[in-house]
Design a protein around this motif. Structure first.
Motif, PDB file in Angstrom:
ATOM      1  N   GLY A  62       1.009  -1.180  -0.086  1.00  0.00           N
ATOM      2  CA  GLY A  62      -0.036  -0.011   0.143  1.00  0.00           C
ATOM      3  C   GLY A  62       0.657   1.163  -0.048  1.00  0.00           C
ATOM      4  N   MET A  63       1.942   1.327   0.919  1.00  0.00           N
ATOM      5  CA  MET A  63       2.613   2.464   0.942  1.00  0.00           C
ATOM      6  C   MET A  63       3.304   2.711  -0.674  1.00  0.00           C
ATOM      7  N   GLY A  64       3.872   1.554  -1.299  1.00  0.00           N
ATOM      8  CA  GLY A  64       4.326   2.053  -2.564  1.00  0.00           C
ATOM      9  C   GLY A  64       3.411   2.132  -3.563  1.00  0.00           C
ATOM     10  N   SER A  65       2.277   1.632  -3.628  1.00  0.00           N
ATOM     11  CA  SER A  65       1.187   1.952  -4.505  1.00  0.00           C
ATOM     12  C   SER A  65       0.615   3.343  -3.916  1.00  0.00           C
ATOM     13  N   LEU A  66       0.581   3.817  -2.853  1.00  0.00           N
ATOM     14  CA  LEU A  66       0.111   5.189  -2.551  1.00  0.00           C
ATOM     15  C   LEU A  66       0.921   6.332  -3.443  1.00  0.00           C
ATOM     16  N   VAL A  67       2.184   5.889  -3.639  1.00  0.00           N
ATOM     17  CA  VAL A  67       3.308   6.952  -4.366  1.00  0.00           C
ATOM     18  C   VAL A  67       3.143   6.422  -5.830  1.00  0.00           C
ATOM     19  N   MET A  68       3.116   5.344  -6.278  1.00  0.00           N
ATOM     20  CA  MET A  68       3.302   4.873  -7.613  1.00  0.00           C
ATOM     21  C   MET A  68       2.066   5.100  -8.552  1.00  0.00           C
ATOM     22  N   MET A  69       0.793   4.971  -7.761  1.00  0.00           N
ATOM     23  CA  MET A  69      -0.421   5.062  -8.758  1.00  0.00           C
ATOM     24  C   MET A  69      -0.706   6.338  -9.455  1.00  0.00           C
ATOM     25  N   PRO A  70      -0.563   7.516  -8.586  1.00  0.00           N
ATOM     26  CA  PRO A  70      -0.727   8.738  -9.083  1.00  0.00           C
ATOM     27  C   PRO A  70       0.476   9.047 -10.274  1.00  0.00           C
ATOM     28  N   LEU A  71       1.477   8.530  -9.997  1.00  0.00           N
ATOM     29  CA  LEU A  71       2.821   8.710 -10.903  1.00  0.00           C
ATOM     30  C   LEU A  71       2.464   7.928 -12.227  1.00  0.00           C
ATOM     31  N   ILE A  72       2.139   6.640 -11.824  1.00  0.00           N
ATOM     32  CA  ILE A  72       1.806   5.853 -13.291  1.00  0.00           C
ATOM     33  C   ILE A  72       0.580   6.309 -14.200  1.00  0.00           C
ATOM     34  N   GLY A  73      -0.432   6.746 -13.437  1.00  0.00           N
ATOM     35  CA  GLY A  73      -1.635   7.557 -13.957  1.00  0.00           C
ATOM     36  C   GLY A  73      -1.407   8.669 -14.774  1.00  0.00           C
ATOM     37  N   ASN A  74      -0.511   9.528 -14.219  1.00  0.00           N
ATOM     38  CA  ASN A  74      -0.069  10.803 -14.812  1.00  0.00           C
ATOM     39  C   ASN A  74       0.960  10.682 -15.983  1.00  0.00           C
ATOM     40  N   PHE A  75       1.731   9.536 -15.877  1.00  0.00           N
ATOM     41  CA  PHE A  75       2.448   9.610 -16.839  1.00  0.00           C
ATOM     42  C   PHE A  75       2.071   9.081 -17.919  1.00  0.00           C
ATOM     43  N   ASP A  77      -1.135   9.656 -18.985  1.00  0.00           N
ATOM     44  CA  ASP A  77      -1.565  10.768 -19.761  1.00  0.00           C
ATOM     45  C   ASP A  77      -0.633  11.297 -20.603  1.00  0.00           C
ATOM     46  N   ASN A  78       0.690  11.286 -20.492  1.00  0.00           N
ATOM     47  CA  ASN A  78       1.731  11.919 -21.322  1.00  0.00           C
ATOM     48  C   ASN A  78       2.248  10.999 -22.266  1.00  0.00           C
ATOM     49  N   TYR A  79       2.294   9.637 -21.794  1.00  0.00           N
ATOM     50  CA  TYR A  79       3.256   8.733 -22.679  1.00  0.00           C
ATOM     51  C   TYR A  79       2.430   7.345 -23.322  1.00  0.00           C
ATOM     52  N   GLY A  80       1.079   7.570 -22.886  1.00  0.00           N
ATOM     53  CA  GLY A  80       0.338   6.475 -23.415  1.00  0.00           C
ATOM     54  C   GLY A  80      -0.028   5.248 -22.329  1.00  0.00           C
ATOM     55  N   ARG A  81      -1.481   4.929 -22.601  1.00  0.00           N
ATOM     56  CA  ARG A  81      -1.601   3.795 -21.640  1.00  0.00           C
ATOM     57  C   ARG A  81      -0.933   2.399 -21.986  1.00  0.00           C
ATOM     58  N   LYS A  82      -0.702   2.169 -23.068  1.00  0.00           N
ATOM     59  CA  LYS A  82      -0.002   0.791 -23.417  1.00  0.00           C
ATOM     60  C   LYS A  82       1.614   0.845 -22.965  1.00  0.00           C
ATOM     61  N   VAL A  83       2.074   1.872 -23.128  1.00  0.00           N
ATOM     62  CA  VAL A  83       3.478   1.995 -22.827  1.00  0.00           C
ATOM     63  C   VAL A  83       3.651   1.610 -21.268  1.00  0.00           C
ATOM     64  N   MET A  84       2.580   2.171 -20.387  1.00  0.00           N
ATOM     65  CA  MET A  84       2.637   2.130 -18.849  1.00  0.00           C
ATOM     66  C   MET A  84       2.150   0.718 -18.312  1.00  0.00           C
ATOM     67  N   LEU A  85       1.470   0.182 -19.234  1.00  0.00           N
ATOM     68  CA  LEU A  85       0.911  -1.203 -18.950  1.00  0.00           C
ATOM     69  C   LEU A  85       2.061  -2.175 -18.951  1.00  0.00           C
ATOM     70  N   THR A  86       2.774  -2.160 -19.823  1.00  0.00           N
ATOM     71  CA  THR A  86       4.164  -3.162 -19.919  1.00  0.00           C
ATOM     72  C   THR A  86       4.753  -3.441 -18.697  1.00  0.00           C
ATOM     73  N   LEU A  87       5.366  -2.548 -17.981  1.00  0.00           N
ATOM     74  CA  LEU A  87       6.245  -2.987 -16.820  1.00  0.00           C
ATOM     75  C   LEU A  87       5.329  -3.632 -15.656  1.00  0.00           C
ATOM     76  N   PRO A  88       4.048  -3.052 -15.392  1.00  0.00           N
ATOM     77  CA  PRO A  88       3.564  -3.947 -14.174  1.00  0.00           C
ATOM     78  C   PRO A  88       2.992  -5.329 -14.559  1.00  0.00           C
ATOM     79  N   MET A  89       2.850  -5.447 -15.665  1.00  0.00           N
ATOM     80  CA  MET A  89       2.116  -6.751 -16.191  1.00  0.00           C
ATOM     81  C   MET A  89       3.541  -7.791 -16.405  1.00  0.00           C
ATOM     82  N   LEU A  90       4.752  -7.118 -16.577  1.00  0.00           N
ATOM     83  CA  LEU A  90       6.020  -7.941 -16.615  1.00  0.00           C
ATOM     84  C   LEU A  90       6.294  -8.308 -15.238  1.00  0.00           C
ATOM     85  N   LEU A  91       6.511  -7.526 -14.532  1.00  0.00           N
ATOM     86  CA  LEU A  91       6.679  -7.542 -13.018  1.00  0.00           C
ATOM     87  C   LEU A  91       5.795  -8.743 -12.122  1.00  0.00           C
ATOM     88  N   THR A  92       4.406  -8.660 -12.675  1.00  0.00           N
ATOM     89  CA  THR A  92       3.662  -9.528 -11.947  1.00  0.00           C
ATOM     90  C   THR A  92       4.076 -10.940 -12.261  1.00  0.00           C
TER      91      THR A  92
END
Length: 447
Positions: A62-75, A77-92
């Motif tokens: 939760g502590m990590g997600s609290l910081v990361m979720m607004p960052l990922i969502g905001n990024f 908006d700038n770089y595209g949804r598909k680009v930002m989907l790749t990292l969490p799907m790989l790490l999982t």
């Protein structure tokens, strides 16, 4: 017509990506309790160490997600949804590979450590970005229905994932299949999912920037400085929360409903293991009932109700039934009561999609990722608070040292948290939808 076809195709591939990804992750849910208990407390049905370790993992995540979720969502908006989907799907995928190889004590601790680290980035990321993707491609009047379908797809994956677990011959095969399917979901997403349709938002933002620059030139500002978009920060989330009273109310609902649901999920499996001696197969049976109820709700009932009932009323209905079904778990005197309580999911799952739809209508098209990330971040904050409350309560009331006999007491407390969310939800009035043409008004401009 061609544009609509592309959008429909994009959503179709998004739904398939979400289905396959969630299928892999839901497969392991019925089995992980048995694996944890076998690694930490072999041969026992009650294990305080397992409860506390699960709580610690949830809090750190939760502590990590609290910081990361607004960052990922905001990024996104700038770089595209598909680009930002790749990292969490790989790490999982990585923690699943460890338990696919071995479930011994040392491998379990390796899984635990890696799962905790990756979840700080991954937990909720795919859901957050999927909601933003839907908001990009679906008009305001149909958005609640689209969010409902997205949740219904997740419920389908929940059912099929647990069905697979129910009939796979061993725990080892569960994790092996889950790891393979998770890899397939990443490959499918990268090949077939088109980037989100955000061109209109980008054009609107560019036009706004040009207009501001022209205004500065007219006022004699010859240094040709441009509006500066700051990096996403906690201040951005706070500003977003203050931008609309409806958004603030939705945020309160999101926090307390998540607090109650996380309390339920962190306690329920250990409660059922201790009181009713559930194992992998019975956990899967229960989750299949939950999933089927969710499919009926999201794919059939919610699209019908969304046409005649406002989203805030659907939200309130979902929360009150969620409260009732958690309370029934807590006072269950027989295993059939547990299965009966699970059927209340048919109305309880209304709350998630309706809340996300309300939130999406409070911001413009260039802020969808930021808004969904902000709400997901608040849910992550609830996952920090939840184990501090529910892990000690669960361990205490399942032990022989309980102050009074009530094994489901922690679940009653979870139901109370959801009730607070319900009371807040009934105070939400019909949200004022932000026009599709709105752009981010909070962009700071240097004087």
């Amino acid at each position: 017509m061609a544009e609509k076809t592309v959008i429909s195709s994009g959503l179709g591939h998004l739904f398939m990506t979400v289905f396959v990804f969630n299928f892999a992750n839901f497969m392991v849910v019925p089995a992980i309790t048995d694996v944890t208990m076998a690694a930490l407390c072999p041969g026992e049905d009650e294990c305080s160490l397992a409860i506390y370790l699960t709580g610690v993992q949830q809090a750190i995540t939760g502590m990590g997600s609290l910081v990361m979720m607004p960052l990922i969502g905001n990024f996104s908006d700038n770089y595209g949804r598909k680009v930002m989907l790749t990292l969490p799907m790989l790490l999982t995928t990585l923690p699943l590979v460890i338990l696919a190889y071995s479930r011994d004590r040392n491998f379990f601790f390796a899984y635990y450590a890696l799962k905790t680290l990756t979840s700080m980035i991954c937990e909720g990321s795919v859901l957050c970005l999927a909601h933003a993707y839907v908001a990009d491609n679906v008009a305001l009047p149909r958005r609640a229905t689209a969010f409902g379908i997205l949740s219904g797809i997740s419920s389908c994956s929940f059912v099929f994932g647990n069905l697979s677990t129910r009939f796979l011959p061993s725990t080892a095969s569960v994790f092996q299949v889950a790891a393979a399917v998770a890899m397939v979901s990443v490959v499918y997403m990268r090949i077939f999912l088109p980037e989100s349709s955000m061109e209109a938002a980008v054009i609107a933002a560019s036009l706004k920037e040009e207009t501001v620059n022209e205004s500065l030139l007219e006022k004699g500002c010859t240094d040709n400085r441009r509006p500066i978009r700051t990096s996403p920060s906690l201040h951005d989330s706070i500003s977003l929360l203050r931008s609309s009273w409806t958004f603030s109310q939705a945020a309160i609902v999101a926090f307390f409903s998540s607090l109650g649901e996380l309390g339920l999920y962190s306690a329920l499996l250990y409660y059922l293991k201790a009181e009713f001696h559930f194992d992998k197969d019975q956990f899967a049976d229960l989750m299949i009932i939950n999933g089927i109820a969710g499919i009926i709700s999201q794919m059939v009932l919610m699209p019908l109700l969304a046409r005649v009932i406002s989203e805030e009323k659907i939200l309130a209905i979902g929360l009150i039934f969620n409260c009732v079904h958690i309370f029934l778990y807590s006072v269950a005197w027989s295993s059939w009561v547990i299965y009966f309580a699970a059927t209340f999911q048919i109305l309880a799952v209304f709350s998630g999609p309706s809340l996300r739809s309300i939130v999406s209508k409070q911001v413009g098209p260039t802020e969808q990722g930021k808004a969904q990330g902000c709400i997901t971040g608040l849910c992550s904050f609830a996952s920090i608070v939840s184990p501090l409350i529910f892990s000690p309560l669960t361990a205490l009331f399942l032990s022989d040292n309980a102050p009074f006999v009530f094994p489901g007491f922690s679940l009653v407390c979870a139901a109370f948290a959801v009730m607070i969310a319900f009371f807040q939800s009934v105070m939400i009035r019909a949200p004022h939808a932000v026009p599709e043409s709105k752009v981010d008004e909070s962009v700071p401009v240097e004087p």
